[in-house]
Design a protein around this motif. Structure first.
Motif, PDB file in Angstrom:
ATOM      1  N   ALA B 155       0.825  -1.219   0.000  1.00 38.47           N
ATOM      2  CA  ALA B 155       0.000   0.000   0.000  1.00 38.47           C
ATOM      3  C   ALA B 155       0.854   1.261   0.000  1.00 38.47           C
ATOM      4  O   ALA B 155       0.438   2.299  -0.520  1.00 38.47           O
ATOM      5  N   ASN B 156       2.043   1.186   0.568  1.00 41.21           N
ATOM      6  CA  ASN B 156       2.935   2.339   0.597  1.00 41.21           C
ATOM      7  C   ASN B 156       3.599   2.586  -0.752  1.00 41.21           C
ATOM      8  O   ASN B 156       4.288   3.585  -0.934  1.00 41.21           O
ATOM      9  N   HIS B 157       3.425   1.654  -1.674  1.00 44.09           N
ATOM     10  CA  HIS B 157       4.116   1.761  -2.950  1.00 44.09           C
ATOM     11  C   HIS B 157       3.180   1.771  -4.148  1.00 44.09           C
ATOM     12  O   HIS B 157       3.631   1.742  -5.279  1.00 44.09           O
ATOM     13  N   VAL B 158       1.892   1.784  -3.866  1.00 39.93           N
ATOM     14  CA  VAL B 158       0.904   1.860  -4.936  1.00 39.93           C
ATOM     15  C   VAL B 158       0.337   3.274  -4.968  1.00 39.93           C
ATOM     16  O   VAL B 158      -0.153   3.775  -3.960  1.00 39.93           O
ATOM     17  N   LEU B 159       0.447   3.924  -6.103  1.00 39.61           N
ATOM     18  CA  LEU B 159      -0.028   5.299  -6.222  1.00 39.61           C
ATOM     19  C   LEU B 159      -1.405   5.362  -6.869  1.00 39.61           C
ATOM     20  O   LEU B 159      -2.230   6.182  -6.499  1.00 39.61           O
ATOM     21  N   LEU B 200      -6.776  -3.478 -13.039  1.00 36.84           N
ATOM     22  CA  LEU B 200      -6.434  -3.675 -14.449  1.00 36.84           C
ATOM     23  C   LEU B 200      -5.073  -3.065 -14.775  1.00 36.84           C
ATOM     24  O   LEU B 200      -4.367  -3.548 -15.666  1.00 36.84           O
ATOM     25  N   GLU B 201      -4.763  -1.994 -14.077  1.00 37.65           N
ATOM     26  CA  GLU B 201      -3.457  -1.335 -14.239  1.00 37.65           C
ATOM     27  C   GLU B 201      -3.084  -0.754 -12.886  1.00 37.65           C
ATOM     28  O   GLU B 201      -3.947  -0.203 -12.199  1.00 37.65           O
ATOM     29  N   VAL B 202      -1.830  -0.891 -12.531  1.00 35.64           N
ATOM     30  CA  VAL B 202      -1.384  -0.405 -11.233  1.00 35.64           C
ATOM     31  C   VAL B 202      -0.186   0.521 -11.444  1.00 35.64           C
ATOM     32  O   VAL B 202       0.760   0.155 -12.127  1.00 35.64           O
ATOM     33  N   THR B 203      -0.275   1.729 -10.889  1.00 37.57           N
ATOM     34  CA  THR B 203       0.870   2.634 -10.935  1.00 37.57           C
ATOM     35  C   THR B 203       1.614   2.496  -9.619  1.00 37.57           C
ATOM     36  O   THR B 203       1.052   2.736  -8.553  1.00 37.57           O
ATOM     37  N   VAL B 204       2.864   2.034  -9.704  1.00 42.69           N
ATOM     38  CA  VAL B 204       3.639   1.804  -8.486  1.00 42.69           C
ATOM     39  C   VAL B 204       4.791   2.798  -8.381  1.00 42.69           C
ATOM     40  O   VAL B 204       5.240   3.359  -9.376  1.00 42.69           O
ATOM     41  N   ARG B 205       5.206   3.023  -7.167  1.00 46.66           N
ATOM     42  CA  ARG B 205       6.312   3.899  -6.855  1.00 46.66           C
ATOM     43  C   ARG B 205       7.608   3.092  -6.963  1.00 46.66           C
ATOM     44  O   ARG B 205       7.655   1.938  -6.546  1.00 46.66           O
TER      45      ARG B 205
END
Lengths: 453, 453
Positions: B155-159, B200-205
């Motif tokens: 959760a700390n790395h998903v934007l 469907l799409e994940v923006t990660v840090r």
């Protein structure tokens, strides 16, 4: 309903017009809504009792701390009951080993750090209003502050919330020391602007006061140069805890009020480093070079606590200080990607000039959070409307550049109409479904954020 | 419904008993549920089409990545459709300036770091299964890993998350670069074990690969000594990125399988430091002293990538490696406050001895996340039941000590019945209300987490 509460609350139940008047506005002075009643609660049990009474009678209610909301977050839209939490102002416990504190919602932000300091600890989020604003409000608006660049927002520092839901049910969200489990309901509560209920106790994370803190102040001949310096600092891999820029008008305002004795220039960049001694020394040397290379004029660097406090006092008072420059002002709050900061500032300058309105700029440069201060004289006919139009244009600019309509002041009453510019109907409907699941009658902070404007 | 999907999916719609068999279980081998159908989707549009068909017909569905869930998270309880996301395995973009990546849900965790590495960046969360598990599953379970001690959970790395809700509606949760606004719906989605829809799409840090990484390995004569070392390290103010302890049985298992060539002892402590060169050097010197003072026998310290990789291979393979020691095992996952780790381990030792069952311990000592491995032979009558009873007793111990029933493996099917030990009826009802607001028919991952067991 009021008759039911009066025996319990006595003179702490306010219903007289004069008593209620002051609760009709907050720091967003453009709106005024007088509540039907105000309760000055003195315990969590009293909050629960009032919420249950409101739920039984279908009366809307809104929690209020120090009334510092810049988006009208504590206004009782359409009347209803204001639940004033200021007397719930205790730091209930500090656990130096677990690095946590349990606080009541009405505790002043800075008082949490004051309670933690004897243990070498502090509470990170530092909105400019931190000497007056309360943790409950910080939680509702997921407040940031100058140092959120590295430390993160309130949500990053809240571990657990004991709350009363709008139907009077008591819940414990999150936890104090365990790893998260299931949907992050505490995270949903934080930043929801009071729509999901009222926090009664908040467990916050404390962090160790840094071994060394180094604050540098650099003046530039233009805002663009200051913005360029920020880009260089980031590109060099430095990670300051704060990077703030003030323009000439903001500097003038700060000097007129709290006299921070800033060096003169068209733009001021404040950079703060903190960490272990050796790291800060190495980073400070690198920073000095970067500031020089970016064309800084005078550079002041200090680790003296009093000198640092004065630098920050000037910065943090900039909002109220512009009152020295104009009878009225609007503080706008928008976000642009950091890479488009220069573009945004240049465009804001053009827009202000075209409208014949002075705009002072103070902003968290590190995270692209702009705070244009729109100066005007409300006694001139039509000026308020023109200033508001400019404020709206600035928000639309932020969205166009890929940013957001609020960095930390929230949606409240003020920005309801802008939400559809950022969210699709499906996104908004999802938030509304979640809200109605918790509060079908929309009693908690009715008329805010997710309300159709 | 299947007839509607067949023209579109062709042979990627599986309905034959033999084809379906493998989708009836995941890494939690104790449960088996055969789906009615499996779809091997190849695009986000196909996911949406299948979800909409399921919604129309009232058919439950569950998303599945690599099937590594240790709590039965990907099992189709009561049948329904398994949506296999493995072919959505692309890293769509890496933005080195913004330090973000956009990925599909079926991408393997380690492949995100592989794509980021040419830019000097990496994706932090590192579950032990990172070479096979997928980001979609990491998101659903808010996965941690050895390095979440300092870097935090998924959760700390998903934007941002682009998701399809259980009714087929498309939403964008969170964002890629702006500060959060409103309730953190992305945070609610993350860790909700698939109950709120499918990403469907994940923006990660992404974060910069550290300049220096130092891994120390220390052997002790007892688990208590190793635990004491952890307490000393924390008290000294060091902040390692990982602190892991393995007991003799876990060491034996690792040696039997991947041969990490660990020094021999009753307990092994792995401590990893990372950061700037100077800081790591200073911290490594301090760590050496602390390990010595805590009674360590042999201490190995290395910065060699191959040597470090072998150390971690031993640790991360420990779960599957215990297969060398016993025909069957249960991996338990519980959390205790770090301060009560010694107490918890001693009690688990007593409980195992009393039950006549061997328990290997591998745990994230830094954050109190225990992974007792309960070894048994399922062919012996009654042994599975005794092993499960011991696993349950260990969870109740964790709760009694102020901890949690899961650090990272989740609730899934396995731990539904334990939720009421951690949450009040009001807390659970709040989560259920939120879930029903999004999925009134409870189609998404029906029968898991919030289902009444």
């Amino acid at each position: 309903m009021l008759d039911d509460l009066r025996p319990r609350l006595g003179r702490r139940l306010l219903t007289g017009p004069a008593e209620l008047a002051v609760f009709g506005c907050d720091a967003l002075t453009a709106f005024y809504e007088r509540p039907a009643a105000v309760v000055l609660v003195e315990s969590a049990d009293e909050v629960v009792a009032v919420v249950r009474a409101c739920h039984r009678e279908g009366v809307p209610f809104v929690a209020r701390g120090s009334g510092t909301s810049l988006s009208g977050g504590s206004l009782p839209i359409g009347g209803g009951v204001v639940i004033a939490l200021n007397r719930l102002d205790r730091v209930l416990s500090v656990d130096p080993d677990a690095r946590t504190a349990v606080v009541e919602p009405g505790v002043i932000n800075l008082d949490v750090s004051r309670a933690a300091l004897p243990h070498g600890l502090m509470y990170c989020p530092d909105p400019s209003s931190q000497s007056v604003c309360t943790i409950g409000g910080n939680l509702a608006f997921n407040s940031g502050g100058a140092h959120c660049l590295r430390h993160g927002m309130t949500a990053n520092h809240v571990l657990g919330i004991r709350a009363v839901l709008p139907d009077g049910e008591l819940v414990e969200l999150g936890g104090d020391s365990v790893e998260p489990l299931g949907p992050d309901v505490a995270g949903m509560f934080c930043g929801s602007e009071g729509l999901f209920g009222i926090a009664l106790e908040v467990t916050v994370r404390l962090v160790a006061v840094a071994e060394a803190t180094h604050t540098a102040l650099a003046v530039y001949d233009s805002l663009e140069q200051a913005g360029d310096a920020v880009a260089r600092i980031v590109a060099a891999g430095l990670l300051p805890v704060a990077m703030e820029i003030m323009d000439a008008l903001a500097i003038e305002a700060a000097e007129a009020s709290v006299k921070p004795n800033y060096p003169k220039g068209a733009a001021l960049l404040i950079v703060e480093l903190e960490g272990e001694r050796g790291v800060v020394d190495a980073d400070a040397a690198a920073l000095r070079e970067l500031l020089r290379a970016s064309g800084a004029g005078e550079v002041v660097a200090t680790e003296d606590p009093d000198a640092r406090a004065l630098i920050w006092k000037g910065r943090k008072s900039a909002f109220s200080a512009v009152g020295w420059l104009a009878p009225d002002y609007i503080v706008q709050d928008g976000v642009v990607p950091r890479t488009r900061l220069g573009e945004a500032l240049a465009e804001i300058g053009r827009m202000g000039a075209a409208a014949g309105i002075r705009v002072a700029n103070v902003f968290h440069a590190g995270d692209g959070n702009l705070h244009p201060l729109i100066l005007f004289d409300g006694r001139e006919p039509g000026m308020l409307e023109r200033a508001e139009a400019l404020a709206g244009d600035i928000l639309r600019l932020c969205i166009r550049l890929g940013g957001s309509i609020t960095g930390e002041h929230g949606v409240g009453v003020e920005k309801r109409e802008y939400l559809p510019l950022m969210f699709t109907p499906a996104d908004l409907e999802l938030m509304r479904r979640l809200r109605r699941a918790v509060d079908p009658a929309e009693l908690a902070n009715r008329g805010k954020m997710l309300a159709v404007a």
